[in-house]
Design a protein around this motif. Sequence first.
Motif, mmCIF file in Angstrom:
data_model
loop_
_atom_site.group_PDB
_atom_site.id
_atom_site.type_symbol
_atom_site.label_atom_id
_atom_site.label_comp_id
_atom_site.label_asym_id
_atom_site.label_seq_id
_atom_site.Cartn_x
_atom_site.Cartn_y
_atom_site.Cartn_z
ATOM 1 N N ALA A 1 -9.449 1.058 1.815
ATOM 2 C CA ALA A 1 -8.156 1.528 1.230
ATOM 3 C C ALA A 1 -7.066 0.542 1.766
ATOM 4 N N ALA A 2 -7.066 0.312 3.006
ATOM 5 C CA ALA A 2 -6.279 -0.553 3.495
ATOM 6 C C ALA A 2 -5.965 -2.068 2.884
ATOM 7 N N GLN A 3 -7.013 -2.481 2.158
ATOM 8 C CA GLN A 3 -7.033 -3.712 1.357
ATOM 9 C C GLN A 3 -6.564 -3.425 -0.019
ATOM 10 N N THR A 4 -6.326 -2.260 -0.652
ATOM 11 C CA THR A 4 -6.184 -1.878 -1.991
ATOM 12 C C THR A 4 -4.446 -1.682 -1.924
ATOM 13 N N GLY B 1 -5.631 5.602 -12.981
ATOM 14 C CA GLY B 1 -6.177 5.767 -11.521
ATOM 15 C C GLY B 1 -7.476 5.623 -11.423
ATOM 16 N N LEU B 2 -7.978 5.064 -10.155
ATOM 17 C CA LEU B 2 -9.339 4.978 -10.006
ATOM 18 C C LEU B 2 -9.700 5.925 -8.645
ATOM 19 N N ILE B 3 -10.896 6.542 -8.900
ATOM 20 C CA ILE B 3 -11.414 7.281 -7.734
ATOM 21 C C ILE B 3 -12.578 6.822 -7.377
ATOM 22 N N LEU B 4 -12.611 6.463 -6.023
ATOM 23 C CA LEU B 4 -13.832 5.933 -5.568
ATOM 24 C C LEU B 4 -14.636 6.763 -4.203
ATOM 25 N N SER B 5 -15.710 7.491 -4.598
ATOM 26 C CA SER B 5 -16.277 8.523 -3.816
ATOM 27 C C SER B 5 -17.459 7.914 -3.148
ATOM 28 N N PRO C 1 -3.190 3.046 -8.841
ATOM 29 C CA PRO C 1 -3.301 4.084 -7.601
ATOM 30 C C PRO C 1 -5.099 4.139 -7.629
ATOM 31 N N VAL C 2 -5.429 4.083 -6.285
ATOM 32 C CA VAL C 2 -6.940 4.295 -5.863
ATOM 33 C C VAL C 2 -7.044 5.237 -4.881
ATOM 34 N N LEU C 3 -7.861 6.235 -5.319
ATOM 35 C CA LEU C 3 -8.232 7.354 -4.223
ATOM 36 C C LEU C 3 -9.626 7.081 -3.660
ATOM 37 N N TYR C 4 -9.549 6.845 -2.360
ATOM 38 C CA TYR C 4 -11.076 6.658 -1.792
ATOM 39 C C TYR C 4 -11.244 8.040 -1.195
ATOM 40 N N VAL C 5 -12.469 8.489 -1.388
ATOM 41 C CA VAL C 5 -12.866 9.976 -0.554
ATOM 42 C C VAL C 5 -14.234 9.644 -0.031
ATOM 43 N N CYS C 6 -14.706 10.123 1.024
ATOM 44 C CA CYS C 6 -15.956 10.086 1.783
ATOM 45 C C CYS C 6 -16.140 11.258 2.795
ATOM 46 N N GLY D 1 -7.580 -6.215 -3.432
ATOM 47 C CA GLY D 1 -6.029 -6.490 -3.549
ATOM 48 C C GLY D 1 -5.840 -6.835 -4.951
ATOM 49 N N GLU D 2 -6.582 -6.881 -6.068
ATOM 50 C CA GLU D 2 -6.364 -7.222 -7.316
ATOM 51 C C GLU D 2 -6.218 -5.719 -8.159
#
Length: 322
Positions: free
Chosen positions: A277-280, A147-151, A257-262, A252-253
């Motif tokens: 997030a909507a593109q993922t 999983g990837l987490i993008l903060s 699972p990818v969690l976006y946090v801001c 989209g590639e």
Amino acid sequence: MKPGAWLMTALIAFALAGQALAAGGGKPVEGFVDTRDGRVFYRIHGQGKPGLPLLVVHGGPGANMQYLRPLAALADQRPVIFYDQLGGGDSDRPDDPALWNTARFVDELDQVRRALGLRRLFIVGQSWGAMLATQYVLSHGQEGVAGLILSGPLLSAPRWIADQRLLLAQTPPAIRQAVEKAEAAQSYDSPEYQRAMDVYYRRHLCRLDPWPDFLQESFARLALPVYLAMWGPSEFTCLGSLKEQDLSPRLGELLMPVLYVCGRFDEARPETVGWFAAQTPQGRLVVIEGASHSHHAERPEQFNQALRDFMAEVEASHRPLK
């Protein structure tokens, strides 16, 4: 360093790091990975814990692991691995501007992961670290990344620049005028521009007063040659090599699972991060109220809980990559 010598030191580092991750309890384990361009410092918290390791990729460019210290609390469940990107923190600081580019930092991340034996893991990237982590999985393959987490993610420099202009438009007229005047004259050391930075940063970079010691220490050690070469004189004035970089068409590639946090007042505006997030395909968004770009420091319990929940769900699901 000769290729043969680099390979030998990498193999030694791999063996030592494997021992560190397998060990139990105790103090954080520290060491260096000998990359092709210099030594990269790392620190491992929670060695021997059962959860999948979490590799922390800091922002900047030119920052260091220090400002992300609150993430060490996650080491009660899993190994948490920090490293200082080359040019900053306790890593080597070579005087070679040719090194300060995204491709080399992506390759460095791969060397760190291989040297530390992180076959299956989570990756969290904060700010510029989100672009670095995302580019890494897109260019080096997604195998083993659970999983990837993008903060507070910088994923599209053009969108980031546009967002900073929207946020600047909400500041007092004197602040906007100071920025416009300094940018026109390229006088970024002027007291007026520095004052504008302070006002802006206290709104959108960190809203705590005073700033935590670990954040101040990290800023004091910012590797300016790297930051200036790749970004520019401030968060809202981009003149560097990242100016045109944009990963948003490739979100989209991402198959994991990818969690976006801001934060609600983040430089990475919730509207933009929500669009990412909507593109993922497996993207989801958490917005931390009352916080800004340093939401991990302003609301550490809430931030860490969001990461705990996400990683626990992914680990429980055992969903393979498609």
